[in-house]
Structures are given as structure tokens and as C-alpha cells.
Design a protein around this motif. Structure first.
Motif, PDB file in Angstrom:
ATOM      1  N   VAL A 246      11.716   5.775  -0.485  1.00  0.00           N
ATOM      2  CA  VAL A 246      10.922   5.407   0.691  1.00  0.00           C
ATOM      3  C   VAL A 246      11.039   3.910   0.935  1.00  0.00           C
ATOM      4  O   VAL A 246      10.863   3.113   0.022  1.00  0.00           O
ATOM      5  N   LYS A 247      11.333   3.540   2.159  1.00  0.00           N
ATOM      6  CA  LYS A 247      11.448   2.129   2.505  1.00  0.00           C
ATOM      7  C   LYS A 247      10.064   1.519   2.725  1.00  0.00           C
ATOM      8  O   LYS A 247       9.146   2.185   3.194  1.00  0.00           O
ATOM      9  N   ILE A 248       9.938   0.253   2.381  1.00  0.00           N
ATOM     10  CA  ILE A 248       8.688  -0.475   2.579  1.00  0.00           C
ATOM     11  C   ILE A 248       8.712  -1.119   3.962  1.00  0.00           C
ATOM     12  O   ILE A 248       9.640  -1.845   4.307  1.00  0.00           O
ATOM     13  N   THR A 249       7.695  -0.834   4.757  1.00  0.00           N
ATOM     14  CA  THR A 249       7.589  -1.384   6.102  1.00  0.00           C
ATOM     15  C   THR A 249       6.687  -2.607   6.087  1.00  0.00           C
ATOM     16  O   THR A 249       5.581  -2.562   5.537  1.00  0.00           O
ATOM     17  N   GLN A 250       7.156  -3.693   6.642  1.00  0.00           N
ATOM     18  CA  GLN A 250       6.327  -4.884   6.741  1.00  0.00           C
ATOM     19  C   GLN A 250       5.453  -4.756   7.980  1.00  0.00           C
ATOM     20  O   GLN A 250       5.954  -4.681   9.097  1.00  0.00           O
ATOM     21  N   LYS A 251       4.163  -4.723   7.741  1.00  0.00           N
ATOM     22  CA  LYS A 251       3.216  -4.523   8.835  1.00  0.00           C
ATOM     23  C   LYS A 251       3.084  -5.802   9.639  1.00  0.00           C
ATOM     24  O   LYS A 251       2.848  -6.873   9.085  1.00  0.00           O
ATOM     25  N   ALA A 252       3.258  -5.704  10.920  1.00  0.00           N
ATOM     26  CA  ALA A 252       3.140  -6.870  11.789  1.00  0.00           C
ATOM     27  C   ALA A 252       2.261  -6.535  12.976  1.00  0.00           C
ATOM     28  O   ALA A 252       2.218  -5.389  13.446  1.00  0.00           O
ATOM     29  N   SER A 253       1.555  -7.531  13.452  1.00  0.00           N
ATOM     30  CA  SER A 253       0.713  -7.344  14.620  1.00  0.00           C
ATOM     31  C   SER A 253       1.586  -7.136  15.844  1.00  0.00           C
ATOM     32  O   SER A 253       2.641  -7.751  15.979  1.00  0.00           O
ATOM     33  N   PRO A 254       1.192  -6.262  16.774  1.00  0.00           N
ATOM     34  CA  PRO A 254       1.968  -6.076  17.991  1.00  0.00           C
ATOM     35  C   PRO A 254       2.055  -7.335  18.829  1.00  0.00           C
ATOM     36  O   PRO A 254       2.908  -7.470  19.678  1.00  0.00           O
ATOM     37  N   SER A 255       1.163  -8.268  18.574  1.00  0.00           N
ATOM     38  CA  SER A 255       1.170  -9.540  19.287  1.00  0.00           C
ATOM     39  C   SER A 255       1.331 -10.673  18.298  1.00  0.00           C
ATOM     40  O   SER A 255       0.825 -10.629  17.182  1.00  0.00           O
ATOM     41  N   SER A 256       2.045 -11.718  18.685  1.00  0.00           N
ATOM     42  CA  SER A 256       2.223 -12.869  17.808  1.00  0.00           C
ATOM     43  C   SER A 256       1.021 -13.790  17.830  1.00  0.00           C
ATOM     44  O   SER A 256       0.949 -14.758  17.084  1.00  0.00           O
ATOM     45  N   THR A 257       0.073 -13.496  18.714  1.00  0.00           N
ATOM     46  CA  THR A 257      -1.117 -14.325  18.813  1.00  0.00           C
ATOM     47  C   THR A 257      -2.055 -14.025  17.656  1.00  0.00           C
ATOM     48  O   THR A 257      -2.312 -12.880  17.325  1.00  0.00           O
ATOM     49  N   SER A 258      -2.579 -15.057  17.051  1.00  0.00           N
ATOM     50  CA  SER A 258      -3.480 -14.886  15.917  1.00  0.00           C
ATOM     51  C   SER A 258      -4.759 -14.200  16.360  1.00  0.00           C
ATOM     52  O   SER A 258      -5.398 -14.598  17.323  1.00  0.00           O
TER      53      SER A 258
ATOM     54  N   THR B 134       0.844  -1.191   0.000  1.00  0.00           N
ATOM     55  CA  THR B 134       0.000   0.000   0.000  1.00  0.00           C
ATOM     56  C   THR B 134       0.883   1.246   0.000  1.00  0.00           C
ATOM     57  O   THR B 134       1.799   1.369   0.815  1.00  0.00           O
ATOM     58  N   VAL B 135       0.597   2.163  -0.929  1.00  0.00           N
ATOM     59  CA  VAL B 135       1.402   3.379  -1.090  1.00  0.00           C
ATOM     60  C   VAL B 135       0.491   4.591  -0.908  1.00  0.00           C
ATOM     61  O   VAL B 135      -0.310   4.916  -1.796  1.00  0.00           O
ATOM     62  N   PRO B 136       0.568   5.270   0.231  1.00  0.00           N
ATOM     63  CA  PRO B 136      -0.278   6.436   0.464  1.00  0.00           C
ATOM     64  C   PRO B 136      -0.003   7.555  -0.543  1.00  0.00           C
ATOM     65  O   PRO B 136       1.128   7.713  -1.022  1.00  0.00           O
ATOM     66  N   ALA B 137      -1.041   8.310  -0.838  1.00  0.00           N
ATOM     67  CA  ALA B 137      -0.908   9.459  -1.736  1.00  0.00           C
ATOM     68  C   ALA B 137      -0.285  10.625  -0.967  1.00  0.00           C
ATOM     69  O   ALA B 137      -0.851  11.101   0.010  1.00  0.00           O
ATOM     70  N   VAL B 138       0.893  11.058  -1.412  1.00  0.00           N
ATOM     71  CA  VAL B 138       1.626  12.147  -0.765  1.00  0.00           C
ATOM     72  C   VAL B 138       2.039  13.147  -1.844  1.00  0.00           C
ATOM     73  O   VAL B 138       2.540  12.750  -2.903  1.00  0.00           O
TER      74      VAL B 138
ATOM     75  N   LYS C 280      -0.839   7.778   6.386  1.00  0.00           N
ATOM     76  CA  LYS C 280      -0.711   9.063   5.697  1.00  0.00           C
ATOM     77  C   LYS C 280       0.526   9.120   4.809  1.00  0.00           C
ATOM     78  O   LYS C 280       0.541   9.812   3.796  1.00  0.00           O
ATOM     79  N   SER C 281       1.586   8.371   5.157  1.00  0.00           N
ATOM     80  CA  SER C 281       2.818   8.458   4.392  1.00  0.00           C
ATOM     81  C   SER C 281       3.550   7.124   4.248  1.00  0.00           C
ATOM     82  O   SER C 281       4.152   6.846   3.223  1.00  0.00           O
ATOM     83  N   GLN C 282       3.493   6.287   5.265  1.00  0.00           N
ATOM     84  CA  GLN C 282       4.286   5.062   5.314  1.00  0.00           C
ATOM     85  C   GLN C 282       3.837   4.039   4.278  1.00  0.00           C
ATOM     86  O   GLN C 282       2.660   3.701   4.192  1.00  0.00           O
ATOM     87  N   VAL C 283       4.783   3.543   3.485  1.00  0.00           N
ATOM     88  CA  VAL C 283       4.517   2.478   2.507  1.00  0.00           C
ATOM     89  C   VAL C 283       4.596   1.139   3.239  1.00  0.00           C
ATOM     90  O   VAL C 283       5.560   0.878   3.962  1.00  0.00           O
TER      91      VAL C 283
ATOM     92  N   GLY D 145       3.909  15.199  -4.326  1.00  0.00           N
ATOM     93  CA  GLY D 145       5.249  15.107  -4.877  1.00  0.00           C
ATOM     94  C   GLY D 145       5.825  13.703  -4.937  1.00  0.00           C
ATOM     95  O   GLY D 145       6.935  13.518  -5.439  1.00  0.00           O
ATOM     96  N   ARG D 146       5.102  12.717  -4.472  1.00  0.00           N
ATOM     97  CA  ARG D 146       5.609  11.335  -4.479  1.00  0.00           C
ATOM     98  C   ARG D 146       5.457  10.714  -5.862  1.00  0.00           C
ATOM     99  O   ARG D 146       4.467  10.941  -6.552  1.00  0.00           O
ATOM    100  N   LEU D 147       6.462   9.934  -6.276  1.00  0.00           N
ATOM    101  CA  LEU D 147       6.400   9.187  -7.528  1.00  0.00           C
ATOM    102  C   LEU D 147       6.476   7.702  -7.209  1.00  0.00           C
ATOM    103  O   LEU D 147       7.444   7.239  -6.616  1.00  0.00           O
ATOM    104  N   LEU D 148       5.450   6.979  -7.595  1.00  0.00           N
ATOM    105  CA  LEU D 148       5.407   5.527  -7.430  1.00  0.00           C
ATOM    106  C   LEU D 148       5.742   4.872  -8.769  1.00  0.00           C
ATOM    107  O   LEU D 148       5.178   5.228  -9.793  1.00  0.00           O
ATOM    108  N   ARG D 149       6.674   3.915  -8.735  1.00  0.00           N
ATOM    109  CA  ARG D 149       7.032   3.152  -9.929  1.00  0.00           C
ATOM    110  C   ARG D 149       6.921   1.673  -9.593  1.00  0.00           C
ATOM    111  O   ARG D 149       7.416   1.219  -8.566  1.00  0.00           O
ATOM    112  N   PHE D 150       6.250   0.907 -10.460  1.00  0.00           N
ATOM    113  CA  PHE D 150       6.059  -0.513 -10.194  1.00  0.00           C
ATOM    114  C   PHE D 150       6.071  -1.289 -11.507  1.00  0.00           C
ATOM    115  O   PHE D 150       5.954  -0.707 -12.594  1.00  0.00           O
ATOM    116  N   ASP D 151       6.243  -2.588 -11.402  1.00  0.00           N
ATOM    117  CA  ASP D 151       6.248  -3.461 -12.573  1.00  0.00           C
ATOM    118  C   ASP D 151       4.944  -3.263 -13.350  1.00  0.00           C
ATOM    119  O   ASP D 151       3.858  -3.351 -12.773  1.00  0.00           O
ATOM    120  N   GLY D 152       5.064  -2.992 -14.641  1.00  0.00           N
ATOM    121  CA  GLY D 152       3.891  -2.693 -15.451  1.00  0.00           C
ATOM    122  C   GLY D 152       2.895  -3.822 -15.562  1.00  0.00           C
ATOM    123  O   GLY D 152       1.760  -3.613 -16.008  1.00  0.00           O
TER     124      GLY D 152
END
Length: 218
Positions: free
Chosen positions: A149-161, A57-61, A207-210, A63-70
Motif C-alpha cells: 500500500v502506498k502512503i499518501t501525503q495529505k494536503a489541503s485542497p487550498s494552499s492558504t493556511s 495513519t494506517v486504517p484497520a483493514v 477506511k483504507s488509505q494510508v 487482512g492487512r499487515l502493518l510493519r514498522f521500525d520497532g
């Protein structure tokens, strides 16, 4: 195309409008197939569980330019949590623009030497083109001043499902059945094991984090 691009020019104060990219998946049908069955394979998915579907997910910011595999499937859910709503009613807000506007430029690039897309003429040679007025005004920063911009891997604060992890994430698809590569207009997936739908909502509302998430096939 070799690459797709989204250049965000101006984004309203209350707009989320993230661009959601599914690396290695080219159609709605690809979202529901294992990578071994897909024409385009994503190495990261192949190394992990083939039942996982990577989502960035890439938030709209401004001046940001998103480039991805076509080839990658991409979308902008509106409202932001559309994929998790049982139904949607009412119309979207567009005004005032400084609050709800989302101005972008979309463009693709193709390999040199290939035929252009159907009904899209190539640019004329400079010597054959009419004289173009130029300006000394600079509308963008020098490439040396760009920040990756670095891509952050979203993880749950808890390891419990989370119990919500089995709730549906219903991805809406555009185009006819042939373009969707799927008979229905939605592709039903599952939220990540850790964090469930709440973690998907958080990523879409950034708002900004990818962010990178791992959805799951049913």
C-alpha cells in the motif's frame, strides 16, 4: 525490537481504529524535542523543519499487515478523534462484534543472536518441542499475492493556511513517566499548517488509505 507488526484479522463495519506511527520518535518526550536532541533521528524530518513531527495513519483493514521500525512510537486513538477532543465521557462500544470488533495479532521480531526480552523465553528447538498438530488449511494468501500500500501525503485542497491550523492536537501517552519520557500524560502538538485539525480528522477517519501528515511542535 527490530520491527513491530500489526496483523488485522477482523474489523467491524463501524470501526475506524487506525494505528498511528510516529517515525523516528521513540517516546512522548521525543514528540516535543527537535530531532537534533532526540537519540533517534528521522532523515526526512532532519531535511525539513525540525519542528515538524511526521505522523503516518494506517486504517484497520481485514487482512492487512502493518510493519514498522520497532523503535517507533505508535498508538490507536479511541475514539478516533480523541486527540482533538477537550474531554471524553462515556464508554466505548464493543458489541455487536461484527460492528464494533477489532481483532488483531501484535508481534515483534528481534535481531538473531541477541538476548530475548526480559522474562520472554526463546522458542525451544524443534527436536525438544512436543509434536505439533498441523493442518492443510491455508489461512493467508501467498506472499506473491500481497499488495504493498502506498502512503499518501495529505494536503489541503487550498494552499492558504487554515485558521484551524493553530489548534491543538493532544497526543495521549501510555505508561508511567519513565516510559513516556514526559511528565504529563499528553504531548501537545499543533495541526498541519495547511488543513488544520480537519485534515487530521480526515486522515484518522480513512477506511483504507494510508496517510502521512506533518504535525508541528508548539
Amino acid at each position: 525490537p527490530t520491527y513491530g507488526h500489526v496483523l488485522y484479522l477482523k474489523v467491524g463495519t463501524d470501526v475506524k481504529g487506525p494505528t498511528c506511527v510516529f517515525p523516528g520518535r521513540s517516546s512522548g518526550g521525543d514528540l516535543l524535542r527537535g530531532m537534533d536532541d532526540s537519540e533517534e533521528k528521522c532523515s526526512d524530518d532532519a531535511q525539513n523543519n525540525v519542528k515538524e513531527v511526521k505522523l503516518v495513519t494506517v486504517p484497520a483493514v481485514d487482512g492487512r499487515l502493518l510493519r514498522f521500525d520497532g523503535r517507533d512510537l505508535h498508538a490507536v486513538p479511541r475514539p478516533t478523534d480523541l486527540w482533538m477532543l477537550p474531554f471524553v465521557k462515556g464508554s466505548a462500544e464493543y458489541e455487536p462484534e461484527e460492528v464494533w470488533g477489532r481483532s488483531v495479532i501484535l508481534f515483534n521480531v528481534w535481531p538473531a543472536g541477541e538476548e530475548p526480552p526480559l522474562d520472554v523465553p526463546l522458542d525451544r528447538n524443534e527436536k525438544d518441542s512436543p509434536k505439533i498438530q498441523t493442518t492443510e488449511t491455508t489461512f493467508c494468501n501467498s506472499f506473491n499475492n500481497w499488495n504493498e500500500v502506498k502512503i499518501t501525503q495529505k494536503a489541503s485542497p487550498s494552499s492558504t493556511s487554515d485558521p484551524q491550523s493553530n489548534q491543538s492536537v493532544k497526543v495521549w501517552l501510555l505508561g508511567n513517566e519513565r516510559r513516556r519520557d514526559h511528565s504529563l500524560r499528553t504531548a501537545p502538538l499543533l495541526a498541519p499548517v495547511d488543513g488544520g485539525r480537519e485534515i487530521v480528522r480526515e486522515a484518522l477517519a480513512e477506511k483504507s488509505q494510508v496517510t502521512e501528515l506533518r504535525l508541528r511542535q508548539q
